[in-house]
Enzyme design. Sequence first.
Site, PDB file in Angstrom:
ATOM      1  N   CYS A 184     -24.411  -5.690  -4.566  1.00  0.00           N
ATOM      2  CA  CYS A 184     -25.857  -5.556  -4.463  1.00  0.00           C
ATOM      3  C   CYS A 184     -26.320  -4.303  -5.177  1.00  0.00           C
ATOM      4  O   CYS A 184     -25.622  -3.295  -5.238  1.00  0.00           O
ATOM      5  CB  CYS A 184     -26.288  -5.486  -3.009  1.00  0.00           C
ATOM      6  SG  CYS A 184     -26.634  -7.108  -2.337  1.00  0.00           S
ATOM      7  N   HIS A 211     -19.289  -4.506  -1.753  1.00  0.00           N
ATOM      8  CA  HIS A 211     -20.654  -4.179  -1.359  1.00  0.00           C
ATOM      9  C   HIS A 211     -21.174  -3.118  -2.322  1.00  0.00           C
ATOM     10  O   HIS A 211     -20.395  -2.353  -2.910  1.00  0.00           O
ATOM     11  CB  HIS A 211     -20.686  -3.620   0.068  1.00  0.00           C
ATOM     12  CG  HIS A 211     -20.520  -4.663   1.127  1.00  0.00           C
ATOM     13  ND1 HIS A 211     -21.417  -5.682   1.314  1.00  0.00           N
ATOM     14  CD2 HIS A 211     -19.556  -4.830   2.075  1.00  0.00           C
ATOM     15  CE1 HIS A 211     -21.021  -6.443   2.332  1.00  0.00           C
ATOM     16  NE2 HIS A 211     -19.890  -5.950   2.802  1.00  0.00           N
TER      17      HIS A 211
END
Length: 454
Positions: A325, A275
């Site tokens: 991301c 992430h």
Amino acid sequence: MDEADRQLLRRCRVRLVSELQVAELWDALLSRELFTRDMIEDIQQAGSGSRRDQARQLVTDLETRGRQALPLFISCLEDTGQGTLASLLQSGRQAAKQDPEAVKPLDHLVPVVLGPMGLTAKEQRVVKLDPSQPAVGNLTPVVLGPEELWPARLKPEVLRPETPRPVDIGSGGAHDVCVPGKIRGHADMAYTLDSDPCGHCLIINNVNFCPSSGLGTRTGSNLDRDKLEHRFRWLRFMVEVKNDLTAKKMVTALMEMAHRNHRALDCFVVVILSHGCQASHLQFPGAVYGTDGCSVSIEKIVNIFNGSGCPSLGGKPKLFFIQACGGEQKDHGFEVACTSSQGRTLDSDSEPDAVPYQEGPRPLDQLDAVSSLPTPSDILVSYSTFPGFVSWRDKKSGSWYIETLDGILEQWARSEDLQSLLLRVANAVSAKGTYKQIPGCFNFLRKKLFFKTS
């Protein structure tokens, strides 16, 4: 942080840096969990360590601390007797709420059209930026994020059409525009990758995160790991895989790799699957999360392998591939008439590696306040998406970026240099999905890089 709050901080930045009494704020910031103790120590060491340098870094880092960061910061100012600054920020927030149009969004997408990329007929696109404007044919669109994310001195090397391609595929066949074999033989034009194996490749794959982190399981990431482990072994790298590392263990693994002797090797690769989020930076944007929910900035990761941290890699290409991301925005793209069949709709198995800020402040982002690489060289950082935007991952087939990168390397690594390969990846990924994604890179390589495939 909301765009209105971010804009307000930037408008008040000069006054905050001039008047902010940072020494009185540390306990209040800790008690409200706006920053961890390690983060505060980083802020205290910013620049020369002066009050102004600390204030400047504090204001910069505050932008990364979530949607409630500014109101919590205002309460810290009130508790420490800095009511004038608190009133300045509070009145600014109220004014923005009463007149939202007064705050011009900084995240407005700017479509940038680049020149012909030597695409096949099936890959050619007609880009229509404005219904009132005529369509432009045979161009490749690139949607850039907020301008302020790219410092003026560090324009990212993303999809540069003026760079000579070693193979022209415009008509579907190979033409001797810039023959790879000729380039490979010239040390001043291409990096030498003669050693076998040619270097180390470290893959960090974070799938399972602790419940307290609020981060979901990255289903499908193991597919990405397996693909790239196989691919980089095929490219003659010694691959090491580390699974589910905390932020501290990630840094430890990277530093252990930097302390090895790379003198007999010609290249080095780091792949991080996790992430991610936005983070304050001087050179390389973004950060990736460890399984404990703490983050490590990309800038810090890259700087571990700079000239002083890893002298045995001096003058050798150091490649970083980041599947994570860059933020929470979903890119809807803009109107295109496309003859390619590569596009696919977003289904229930697609999910972003995004970390939304709606849950309030998190004591997460660890920031490298002072860069130790003012003039980076022989470094390329390839991002799965632009800063500020999500990066899509399919639970069944893995991430769009890694799936495409693996396929492009398999098909074209024998004949094309790395920059040309990444152009192909960007073009293919940008055609996927209902929501859009465009990879990009910061390219500080001095020469062309051709992988060793046999």
